[in-house]
Design a protein around this motif. Structure first.
Motif, PDB file in Angstrom:
ATOM      1  N   MET A 107       0.825  -1.213   0.000  1.00  0.00           N
ATOM      2  CA  MET A 107       0.000   0.000   0.000  1.00  0.00           C
ATOM      3  C   MET A 107       0.857   1.259   0.000  1.00  0.00           C
ATOM      4  N   ALA A 108       2.023   1.155  -0.697  1.00  0.00           N
ATOM      5  CA  ALA A 108       2.974   2.266  -0.699  1.00  0.00           C
ATOM      6  C   ALA A 108       2.356   3.535  -1.265  1.00  0.00           C
ATOM      7  N   ALA A 109       1.555   3.397  -2.332  1.00  0.00           N
ATOM      8  CA  ALA A 109       0.970   4.588  -2.950  1.00  0.00           C
ATOM      9  C   ALA A 109      -0.041   5.233  -2.006  1.00  0.00           C
ATOM     10  N   TRP A 110      -0.828   4.394  -1.332  1.00  0.00           N
ATOM     11  CA  TRP A 110      -1.841   4.931  -0.413  1.00  0.00           C
ATOM     12  C   TRP A 110      -1.179   5.612   0.775  1.00  0.00           C
ATOM     13  N   LYS A 111      -0.094   5.007   1.266  1.00  0.00           N
ATOM     14  CA  LYS A 111       0.584   5.632   2.404  1.00  0.00           C
ATOM     15  C   LYS A 111       1.139   6.996   1.996  1.00  0.00           C
ATOM     16  N   MET A 112       1.639   7.082   0.738  1.00  0.00           N
ATOM     17  CA  MET A 112       2.237   8.342   0.276  1.00  0.00           C
ATOM     18  C   MET A 112       1.204   9.469   0.284  1.00  0.00           C
ATOM     19  N   ALA A 164      -9.583   0.766   1.872  1.00  0.00           N
ATOM     20  CA  ALA A 164     -10.956   0.273   1.748  1.00  0.00           C
ATOM     21  C   ALA A 164     -11.650   0.262   3.099  1.00  0.00           C
ATOM     22  N   ARG A 165     -11.647   1.391   3.769  1.00  0.00           N
ATOM     23  CA  ARG A 165     -12.414   1.478   5.018  1.00  0.00           C
ATOM     24  C   ARG A 165     -13.850   1.789   4.666  1.00  0.00           C
ATOM     25  N   TYR A 166     -14.730   1.279   5.520  1.00  0.00           N
ATOM     26  CA  TYR A 166     -16.133   1.245   5.146  1.00  0.00           C
ATOM     27  C   TYR A 166     -16.865   2.491   5.588  1.00  0.00           C
ATOM     28  N   ASP A 167     -16.382   3.116   6.608  1.00  0.00           N
ATOM     29  CA  ASP A 167     -17.240   4.100   7.257  1.00  0.00           C
ATOM     30  C   ASP A 167     -16.384   5.049   8.084  1.00  0.00           C
ATOM     31  N   TYR A 168     -16.725   6.318   8.016  1.00  0.00           N
ATOM     32  CA  TYR A 168     -15.932   7.326   8.735  1.00  0.00           C
ATOM     33  C   TYR A 168     -16.801   8.150   9.668  1.00  0.00           C
ATOM     34  N   ARG A 169     -17.895   7.569  10.145  1.00  0.00           N
ATOM     35  CA  ARG A 169     -18.810   8.357  10.974  1.00  0.00           C
ATOM     36  C   ARG A 169     -18.107   8.979  12.176  1.00  0.00           C
ATOM     37  N   ASP A 170     -17.201   8.209  12.781  1.00  0.00           N
ATOM     38  CA  ASP A 170     -16.541   8.725  13.985  1.00  0.00           C
ATOM     39  C   ASP A 170     -15.677   9.937  13.676  1.00  0.00           C
ATOM     40  N   ASN A 195      -9.333  19.170  10.989  1.00  0.00           N
ATOM     41  CA  ASN A 195      -7.930  19.555  11.183  1.00  0.00           C
ATOM     42  C   ASN A 195      -7.182  18.585  12.090  1.00  0.00           C
ATOM     43  N   GLU A 196      -7.498  17.322  11.912  1.00  0.00           N
ATOM     44  CA  GLU A 196      -6.878  16.300  12.722  1.00  0.00           C
ATOM     45  C   GLU A 196      -6.424  15.216  11.756  1.00  0.00           C
ATOM     46  N   ARG A 197      -5.263  14.663  11.993  1.00  0.00           N
ATOM     47  CA  ARG A 197      -4.786  13.641  11.077  1.00  0.00           C
ATOM     48  C   ARG A 197      -5.483  12.319  11.393  1.00  0.00           C
ATOM     49  N   TYR A 198      -6.018  11.664  10.349  1.00  0.00           N
ATOM     50  CA  TYR A 198      -6.655  10.356  10.530  1.00  0.00           C
ATOM     51  C   TYR A 198      -5.571   9.345  10.887  1.00  0.00           C
ATOM     52  N   PRO A 199      -5.676   8.675  12.021  1.00  0.00           N
ATOM     53  CA  PRO A 199      -4.524   7.934  12.519  1.00  0.00           C
ATOM     54  C   PRO A 199      -4.365   6.516  11.977  1.00  0.00           C
ATOM     55  N   HIS A 200      -5.420   5.974  11.362  1.00  0.00           N
ATOM     56  CA  HIS A 200      -5.354   4.548  11.058  1.00  0.00           C
ATOM     57  C   HIS A 200      -4.635   4.291   9.739  1.00  0.00           C
ATOM     58  N   PRO A 201      -3.869   3.220   9.671  1.00  0.00           N
ATOM     59  CA  PRO A 201      -3.154   2.883   8.434  1.00  0.00           C
ATOM     60  C   PRO A 201      -4.142   2.400   7.375  1.00  0.00           C
ATOM     61  N   PRO A 202      -3.734   2.411   6.091  1.00  0.00           N
ATOM     62  CA  PRO A 202      -4.658   1.933   5.061  1.00  0.00           C
ATOM     63  C   PRO A 202      -4.922   0.439   5.193  1.00  0.00           C
ATOM     64  N   ILE A 203      -6.090   0.009   4.718  1.00  0.00           N
ATOM     65  CA  ILE A 203      -6.356  -1.433   4.640  1.00  0.00           C
ATOM     66  C   ILE A 203      -6.840  -1.783   3.230  1.00  0.00           C
ATOM     67  N   SER A 204      -6.506  -2.994   2.840  1.00  0.00           N
ATOM     68  CA  SER A 204      -6.890  -3.522   1.533  1.00  0.00           C
ATOM     69  C   SER A 204      -8.285  -4.122   1.620  1.00  0.00           C
TER      70      SER A 204
END
Lengths: 253, 419
Positions: A217-222, A228-234, A240-249
């Motif tokens: 997932m080098a391109a996604w990390k860049m 492929a996360r399903y939902d970002y309700r939280d 102005n906050e960095r989303y902390p979770h790593p990418p998932i396939s």
């Protein structure tokens, strides 16, 4: 005078004749005639949707290993090409190490390569780009003929060396000439091939790793894409906050 | 003065209750619509169809396999067919089977047939069920119920079992409780036979003494604690929560799946609101049983940290970053008694094979959970369930990869055997 073969996704602008309505309608009429019978099923009320344990259609994950479509020479040429289109830099590995050539190999071996979802019978008429593919060559055949022509051109022009064997500077010169339309390979303008190759390389770089590219997932990390996360309700209300979770396939993990 | 009146009123109320029950005890007219309709209602409450109707088959024609720890039993044909059903039985024979576990010809029934619970029903209710069963389509379907291996196939062994674990006798109302409570107790302890799944069983398949409704493992599920335990039981559920769950299969905590989904579909969702409320009032009166909340596993534990990463990747999308879920769609995981049961069988199961929650008229969606068996190895599933059981104030024993592996094998066997 050079010939302009009609290639996937590329219309010949030099001709004024357009696909007529009659030509456009013929294939769809044929489709109507052979449309398969579909069956509907009535579910008894109140029982909910049908379900079975372990149900699901897991994505088929491309396995590393030998080329599926390419010959070793073709594979070497494509690896060399994608590694110049996306050269290694401090942010990501190059197109080769990111698996772009594997991605293209596997997609040429599948439905994309054979244009299986596309009407591929004549007539092949000049058309606008919006009218889509107007060519007899499916992408797999197109790649095969152009890669052969590229190596043939290089052997003739660079003392018997194939494209992959050239130094980076000379590779870049050839690619630049492919892009600006000044290079002909076996009497064919190389620009349409360049455009398709660039598009497929980008797709391999950014597509989900299940398809063989975007390794680790080098391109996604860049670019900070969480995959492929399903939902970002939280996170909807958190600015102005960095989303902390790593990418998932889509294969998970 | 008022309390004196109350003291006088209570025995009078009890007397009225007893007289009215005595009146119902007289043999009812089996031809009357009211009796047949009442029998249909009680057969629904007793969920006869759960075992006696094969999925997609003809009602009450039997033949469905019941997996017990001792082997397989086939549910008999209880349609009024003369040769293969119960058409030739007298009412007394029917009552004897349902309430005493003595079948036609004096054979001993196995307590997979919950006569141990039905024994508490009134004779009038059982006769009404018979009146209803007399009206269903007779089906010629011979079923050999006893498929058990030796020695369990010897029905006489049930004489000893009954002596140990069976306390026959009608339900005895508690005059110190409300009529509603007594109605609830009558349904929960009798027709609805909740304890068949929710009371822990000993090695002989009998109820473990003193542990009524404290939760029990069965058929690769875990029937949760229904006592007033606030940690794992219904202590924090309100009467309304319980009524809504039994009526629609869902409430702000949970959505029924597995065997409970069947119980809701076949039985509780068809009961009257008054009966559901009575059951809820009775269940809410059960004193907290079972164990106290254990110390939660530290969030510094490696399994918890690994489990949290998997949770954030795979589970949080639906169940929420804080395990809060969405009412009616995704069950909540934080402060959810179901998640904190002593055994995690139900959790392991739904993560492995997915789950289809119940769909009822009151909540027709029936949301589904996808199967994760294809993408998460046993150790990952163990860690994420350990995390869910110990995050957000939850506390429950850890799950091991071995637990998950055994469940995976068992579920694959089950899926292969399914018709």
């Amino acid at each position: 005078m050079s010939s302009h073969p009609r290639v996937p996704g590329h219309a010949d602008p030099g001709r004024s004749t357009m696909v007529t309505r009659r030509h456009a309608l013929l294939p769809s009429t044929a489709l109507l005639l052979v449309a398969p019978e579909t069956r509907a099923e009535i579910l008894p009320g109140g029982t909910g949707m049908p379900w079975r344990p372990f149900a699901g259609h897991p994505p088929e994950v491309v396995k590393p290993g030998p080329w599926v479509f390419f010959t070793p020479e073709e594979g070497a040429a494509v690896e060399a090409l994608v590694d110049r289109l996306i050269p290694p830099d401090p942010e990501t590995p190059g197109g080769k190490d990111c698996g772009c050539a594997v991605f293209i190999d596997r997609e040429l071996a599948g439905g994309y390569g054979t244009a299986s979802g596309i009407y591929m019978s004549p007539p092949f008429l000049p058309a606008t780009p919006e009218q889509g593919l107007q060519a007899p060559l499916a992408p797999a055949q197109f790649y095969r003929s152009m890669l052969a022509a590229l190596d043939q051109f290089c052997r003739a022009a660079y003392a018997g060396k194939t494209f992959a064997q050239l130094p980076d500077g000379e590779k870049d010169q050839i690619i630049t000439r492919m892009e600006d339309g000044s290079l002909q390979l076996q009497g064919t303008v190389a620009k349409p091939f360049f455009e398709i190759l660039l598009r497929d390389t980008r797709q391999g770089f950014f597509a989900d790793p299940v398809y063989g590219g975007n390794r680790d997932m080098a391109a996604w990390k860049m670019i900070g894409f969480p995959g492929a996360r399903y939902d970002y309700r939280d996170w909807v209300e958190r600015h102005n906050e960095r989303y902390p979770h790593p990418p998932i396939s889509i294969a998970g993990g | 003065m008022r309390s004196g009146a109350l003291r006088l009123a209570l025995p009078a109320l009890a007397l009225v209750l007893i007289v009215s029950m005595a009146a119902r005890a007289q043999t009812p007219n089996k031809q009357s619509f009211e009796v047949i309709e009442h029998g249909r209602y009680m057969a629904t409450a007793a969920d006869c169809t759960a075992c006696h109707t094969v999925k997609g088959g003809q009602p009450f024609a039997g033949g469905g396999a019941l997996e017990t720890p001792f082997g397989v039993l086939l549910a008999p044909n209880i349609t009024p067919d003369l040769q293969t059903g119960i058409g030739g039985w007298t009412d007394d024979a029917f009552v004897n089977a349902v309430q005493n576990g003595i079948g036609h010809g004096g054979i001993y029934l196995y307590p997979a047939m919950p006569y141990t619970y039905y024994s508490k029903m009134t004779r009038a209710d059982v006769i009404a069920i018979r009146a209803y069963l007399d009206t269903v389509q007779p089906v010629h379907n011979r079923v050999v119920a006893n498929q058990l291996p030796f020695p369990f196939n010897q029905r006489e062994t049930m004489v000893g079992w009954n002596a140990l674990y069976f306390r026959p006798g009608d339900f005895k109302p508690d005059p110190s409780q409300s009529e509603e409570w007594n109605r609830g107790a009558y349904l929960v302890e009798g027709a609805e036979h909740c304890g068949l799944c929710h009371t822990p069983k000993n090695a002989m398949g009998g109820d473990e003494g003193g542990r009524a409704m404290q939760g029990s493992a069965l058929q690769n599920w875990y029937a949760p604690d229904l006592t007033g335990n606030r940690h794992a039981g219904l202590g924090d559920w309100t009467v309304d929560d319980i009524v809504l769950y039994l009526k629609t299969g869902r409430n702000r905590y949970d959505i029924a799946s597995g065997p409970m989904a069947e119980a809701v579909t076949n039985s509780t969702s068809h009961l009257t609101d008054a009966d559901l409320r009575a059951m809820a009032v009775y269940l809410k009166s059960l004193p907290p049983g079972g164990r106290a909340a254990p110390q939660p596993i530290s969030d510094q534990d490696p399994a918890m940290q690994h489990g949290r990463a998997i949770y954030d990747n795979q589970c949080a999308a639906c169940h929420g970053g804080g395990g809060q879920g969405i009412v009616g769609l995704f069950p909540r995981l934080s402060a959810a008694p179901l998640v904190q049961q002593e055994q995690a069988a139900s959790l392991i199961r739904v993560v492995l094979e997915g789950s289809r929650a119940v769909a009822t008229a009151g909540a027709p969606t029936g949301p589904a959970m996808p199967s994760f068996a294809w993408q998460l190895p046993d150790a990952d599933i163990a860690d994420v369930i350990t995390y869910i059981r110990n995050a957000w104030g939850n506390a429950a024993p850890a799950v091991s990869a071995n637990d998950v592996g055994k469940m995976r094998q068992a579920l694959h066997r089950e899926a292969q055997q399914a018709p």
